[in-house]
Design a protein around this motif. Structure first.
Motif, PDB file in Angstrom:
ATOM      1  N   LEU A   1       7.269  -0.776   6.576  1.00 20.34           N
ATOM      2  CA  LEU A   1       6.138  -0.497   7.460  1.00 20.34           C
ATOM      3  C   LEU A   1       5.081  -1.569   7.235  1.00 20.34           C
ATOM      4  N   TYR A   2       4.494  -2.041   8.323  1.00 17.21           N
ATOM      5  CA  TYR A   2       3.478  -3.084   8.240  1.00 17.21           C
ATOM      6  C   TYR A   2       2.248  -2.690   9.041  1.00 17.21           C
ATOM      7  N   THR A   3       1.103  -3.045   8.517  1.00 16.04           N
ATOM      8  CA  THR A   3      -0.143  -2.964   9.252  1.00 16.04           C
ATOM      9  C   THR A   3      -0.769  -4.344   9.179  1.00 16.04           C
ATOM     10  N   ILE A   4      -1.005  -4.939  10.328  1.00 18.33           N
ATOM     11  CA  ILE A   4      -1.560  -6.291  10.368  1.00 18.33           C
ATOM     12  C   ILE A   4      -2.891  -6.227  11.101  1.00 18.33           C
ATOM     13  N   SER A   5      -3.920  -6.776  10.483  1.00 16.68           N
ATOM     14  CA  SER A   5      -5.229  -6.757  11.115  1.00 16.68           C
ATOM     15  C   SER A   5      -5.846  -8.146  11.089  1.00 16.68           C
ATOM     16  N   GLY A   6      -6.637  -8.414  12.094  1.00 21.20           N
ATOM     17  CA  GLY A   6      -7.356  -9.678  12.203  1.00 21.20           C
ATOM     18  C   GLY A   6      -8.412  -9.534  13.290  1.00 21.20           C
ATOM     19  N   ARG A   7      -9.360 -10.388  13.278  1.00 18.42           N
ATOM     20  CA  ARG A   7     -10.422 -10.340  14.289  1.00 18.42           C
ATOM     21  C   ARG A   7      -9.904 -10.830  15.631  1.00 18.42           C
ATOM     22  N   LYS A   8     -10.442 -10.278  16.687  1.00 12.49           N
ATOM     23  CA  LYS A   8      -9.988 -10.622  18.036  1.00 12.49           C
ATOM     24  C   LYS A   8     -10.109 -12.108  18.335  1.00 12.49           C
ATOM     25  N   GLU A   9     -11.135 -12.741  17.806  1.00 10.92           N
ATOM     26  CA  GLU A   9     -11.344 -14.155  18.109  1.00 10.92           C
ATOM     27  C   GLU A   9     -10.327 -15.079  17.431  1.00 10.92           C
ATOM     28  N   ASN A  10      -9.541 -14.561  16.502  1.00  7.05           N
ATOM     29  CA  ASN A  10      -8.497 -15.368  15.858  1.00  7.05           C
ATOM     30  C   ASN A  10      -7.261 -15.370  16.746  1.00  7.05           C
ATOM     31  N   GLU A  11      -7.031 -16.471  17.393  1.00  5.57           N
ATOM     32  CA  GLU A  11      -5.943 -16.567  18.365  1.00  5.57           C
ATOM     33  C   GLU A  11      -4.570 -16.532  17.723  1.00  5.57           C
ATOM     34  N   TYR A  12      -4.461 -16.804  16.449  1.00  9.83           N
ATOM     35  CA  TYR A  12      -3.157 -16.886  15.812  1.00  9.83           C
ATOM     36  C   TYR A  12      -2.637 -15.542  15.315  1.00  9.83           C
TER      37      TYR A  12
ATOM     38  N   THR B   1       0.843  -1.184   0.000  1.00  8.96           N
ATOM     39  CA  THR B   1       0.000   0.000   0.000  1.00  8.96           C
ATOM     40  C   THR B   1       0.885   1.244   0.000  1.00  8.96           C
ATOM     41  N   PRO B   2       0.534   2.244  -0.789  1.00  9.19           N
ATOM     42  CA  PRO B   2       1.371   3.442  -0.825  1.00  9.19           C
ATOM     43  C   PRO B   2       1.352   4.206   0.498  1.00  9.19           C
ATOM     44  N   TYR B   3       0.328   4.002   1.264  1.00 10.92           N
ATOM     45  CA  TYR B   3       0.229   4.661   2.572  1.00 10.92           C
ATOM     46  C   TYR B   3      -0.232   3.635   3.588  1.00 10.92           C
ATOM     47  N   CYS B   4       0.517   3.460   4.651  1.00 12.11           N
ATOM     48  CA  CYS B   4       0.070   2.598   5.748  1.00 12.11           C
ATOM     49  C   CYS B   4      -0.700   3.480   6.710  1.00 12.11           C
ATOM     50  N   PRO B   5      -1.680   3.053   7.423  1.00 11.47           N
ATOM     51  CA  PRO B   5      -2.206   1.696   7.479  1.00 11.47           C
ATOM     52  C   PRO B   5      -3.100   1.416   6.298  1.00 11.47           C
ATOM     53  N   GLY B   6      -3.390   0.124   6.136  1.00 15.32           N
ATOM     54  CA  GLY B   6      -4.339  -0.085   5.120  1.00 15.32           C
ATOM     55  C   GLY B   6      -4.686  -1.377   4.488  1.00 15.32           C
ATOM     56  N   PHE B   7      -4.716  -2.502   5.103  1.00 14.30           N
ATOM     57  CA  PHE B   7      -5.212  -3.676   4.408  1.00 14.30           C
ATOM     58  C   PHE B   7      -5.804  -4.633   5.422  1.00 14.30           C
ATOM     59  N   GLY B   8      -7.077  -4.965   5.252  1.00 17.72           N
ATOM     60  CA  GLY B   8      -7.760  -5.830   6.205  1.00 17.72           C
ATOM     61  C   GLY B   8      -7.878  -7.250   5.702  1.00 17.72           C
ATOM     62  N   GLU B   9      -8.270  -8.128   6.602  1.00 18.40           N
ATOM     63  CA  GLU B   9      -8.474  -9.526   6.246  1.00 18.40           C
ATOM     64  C   GLU B   9      -9.622  -9.633   5.255  1.00 18.40           C
ATOM     65  N   VAL B  10      -9.583 -10.640   4.393  1.00 16.42           N
ATOM     66  CA  VAL B  10     -10.619 -10.800   3.374  1.00 16.42           C
ATOM     67  C   VAL B  10     -11.559 -11.969   3.664  1.00 16.42           C
ATOM     68  N   VAL B  11     -11.234 -12.770   4.684  1.00 22.90           N
ATOM     69  CA  VAL B  11     -12.115 -13.839   5.142  1.00 22.90           C
ATOM     70  C   VAL B  11     -12.212 -13.724   6.663  1.00 22.90           C
ATOM     71  N   PRO B  12     -13.305 -14.173   7.259  1.00 26.96           N
ATOM     72  CA  PRO B  12     -13.482 -13.998   8.703  1.00 26.96           C
ATOM     73  C   PRO B  12     -12.360 -14.580   9.561  1.00 26.96           C
ATOM     74  N   ASP B  13     -11.761 -15.684   9.138  1.00 28.51           N
ATOM     75  CA  ASP B  13     -10.692 -16.273   9.940  1.00 28.51           C
ATOM     76  C   ASP B  13      -9.302 -15.908   9.399  1.00 28.51           C
ATOM     77  N   GLY B  14      -9.233 -14.782   8.690  1.00 29.99           N
ATOM     78  CA  GLY B  14      -7.984 -14.396   8.047  1.00 29.99           C
ATOM     79  C   GLY B  14      -7.250 -13.258   8.717  1.00 29.99           C
ATOM     80  N   VAL B  15      -6.094 -12.961   8.145  1.00 27.68           N
ATOM     81  CA  VAL B  15      -5.237 -11.867   8.580  1.00 27.68           C
ATOM     82  C   VAL B  15      -4.959 -11.012   7.357  1.00 27.68           C
ATOM     83  N   GLY B  16      -5.046  -9.703   7.529  1.00 30.36           N
ATOM     84  CA  GLY B  16      -4.696  -8.778   6.463  1.00 30.36           C
ATOM     85  C   GLY B  16      -3.356  -8.142   6.777  1.00 30.36           C
ATOM     86  N   LEU B  17      -2.488  -8.079   5.782  1.00 30.93           N
ATOM     87  CA  LEU B  17      -1.165  -7.516   5.996  1.00 30.93           C
ATOM     88  C   LEU B  17      -0.894  -6.492   4.898  1.00 30.93           C
TER      89      LEU B  17
END
Length: 112
Positions: free
Chosen positions: A76-87, A50-66
């Motif tokens: 620079l990294y932005t990592i997102s995921g749902r709280k219920e995903n323990e990994y 992404t040209p500007y961080c932050p900016g990429f979310g998970e695309v499936v409910p049990d996924g991680v967006g990087l």
């Protein structure tokens, strides 16, 4: 392949197009019911530069967006995921560990 895929000419785009052409009453070709093909459509780790961080979310409910941005002397990294995903936290730790190891190798290469 990446250049073609970024222009919508990747093989995955063709498979998507073919699957969208199926009518409700039609039986899908065996390729579309193959477990490996079905699994390949589930992007648990989805990445994008992404040209500007932050900016990429998970695309499936049990996924991680990087989302990432590579600079000459840093990344620079932005990592997102749902709280219920323990990994998600474990993934962040492993990514950091891998990046630190790469930095060590670069530093060792630059020793006199």
């Amino acid at each position: 392949y990446l250049s073609h895929a970024s222009k919508g000419m990747g093989v995955d785009r063709h498979f998507l197009g073919l699957s969208l052409l199926l009518q409700e009453h039609e039986t899908p070709p065996t390729l579309f019911t193959n477990p490996l093909y079905i699994r390949s459509k589930h992007w648990r780790i989805s990445t994008s530069t992404t040209p500007y961080c932050p900016g990429f979310g998970e695309v499936v409910p049990d996924g991680v967006g990087l989302g990432y941005l590579v600079k000459p002397d840093s990344c620079l990294y932005t990592i997102s995921g749902r709280k219920e995903n323990e990994y998600t936290e474990r993934f962040v730790g492993l990514l950091e560990e891998a990046l630190l190891e790469m930095r060590l190798l670069i530093d060792l290469e630059n020793l006199p």
